[in-house]
Design an enzyme around this catalytic site. Sequence first.
Site, mmCIF file in Angstrom:
data_model
loop_
_atom_site.group_PDB
_atom_site.id
_atom_site.type_symbol
_atom_site.label_atom_id
_atom_site.label_comp_id
_atom_site.label_asym_id
_atom_site.label_seq_id
_atom_site.Cartn_x
_atom_site.Cartn_y
_atom_site.Cartn_z
ATOM 1 N N ALA A 23 -1.105 70.972 4.349
ATOM 2 C CA ALA A 23 -1.194 69.505 4.402
ATOM 3 C C ALA A 23 -2.326 69.079 5.312
ATOM 4 O O ALA A 23 -2.940 69.904 6.003
ATOM 5 C CB ALA A 23 0.124 68.903 4.883
ATOM 6 N N ASN A 24 -2.603 67.783 5.311
ATOM 7 C CA ASN A 24 -3.547 67.160 6.231
ATOM 8 C C ASN A 24 -2.790 66.287 7.227
ATOM 9 O O ASN A 24 -1.659 65.866 6.969
ATOM 10 C CB ASN A 24 -4.563 66.304 5.470
ATOM 11 C CG ASN A 24 -5.577 67.151 4.737
ATOM 12 O OD1 ASN A 24 -5.975 68.203 5.219
ATOM 13 N ND2 ASN A 24 -5.997 66.699 3.564
#
Length: 406
Positions: free
Chosen positions: A212-213
């Site tokens: 994820a970011n």
Amino acid sequence: MSLTNKRILLIISGGIAAYKALDLIRRLRERGARVTPVMTKAAEEFITPLAVGALSAAHVHCDLFDRQDEHDVGHIRLARETDAVVVAPATAERMAKLAAGFADDLAAAVLLATRAPVLMAPAMNPAMWDHPATRRNAERLRQDGVAFVGPATGEMAESGEAGVGRMAEPLEIVAALEALLAEPAAKPLAGSHAVVTSGPTHEPIDPVRYIANRSSGRQGHAVAAALSELGARVTLVSGPVSIADPQGVEVRRVETARQMLEAVEAALPADIAVFVAAVADWRVTQEAEAKIKKAGEGAPVLTLAENPDILATIGHGANRPAVVVGFAAETNDLMANALKKLEKKGADMIVANDVSVGTGVMGGGSNTVHLLTREGVEDWPVMTKDEVARKLAERFAIMLAEKAGR
């Protein structure tokens, strides 16, 4: 707009700028307004009720527990019998009290009880205006519907001090009040449809872990809310976030980049598409069915595949919206990377921001953005994400109107 016979409740708080309230009363009455003054105890340290009463030709209300005024619950009567409330000067304390819902004096009680529009003219030292607490309070008040005029930049009362914090001049306050009481203008994006992506995507490695970011979704959600406020029907495609949905916006929740692309394509056609989401660039080619355990044989090898490029897919697609905007969150070579994105992705604009460690952009409340178009670059100062969103939404409305006019 004329202020003839408009009932204006003027709250004068305790600051050196209180002296300007005397001229403000005169300017309001010149335009036909009926001014009812409320003074705080601190305001009486700077100007007198006698002067305020003489200029307003009205009784000056000062005390929440005044036996004469409160025989009929006077603070409620004052709150109801007005067309607008003006707070000038609006000190840091006065803003904080309203933001927190305090009602410990007459001015605070009136502000909580009124349903009339409220206009605040902040006035304080620049350090106080820049303090995070004050900025949070100002943003909260804006979200609650309070309008602001100023503060302006200039010399302070303190010797040698200058910056943002001067109260707006009386005629500026009058103009802002006239605009506040004017008939609402047609919303520029009424009848249009906007699609906004927000938040991160989660690309599963196994049932527990994912790629994820570090996106909170605050900027994307703010853009969706701002477009809705301008009259657009908004579809917000959001990855996993922990913030509330914007009011009046249709939200479609997704997990992965492929799901986000599918949701965006399903939401088309649209007039405006704004891609704010921090989409993970890669996913594992084979998600493990069970949690990957340590086996004492070293780290597992993950084979990655590239995720679809949502911005480029829509920007070059057959069902392309009239206005397509992408965001470029970079940690180095910000402008060069954003320019490449503008050229390759089929976007009309790229909103670039530096998300390096220490900027506080990812997950924070402020942002510093640069707008790249084929006409050039426009640099904006640091603002809250809500302020950035409002200004962007106004720009998108202009871009859509220009496209429609061609």
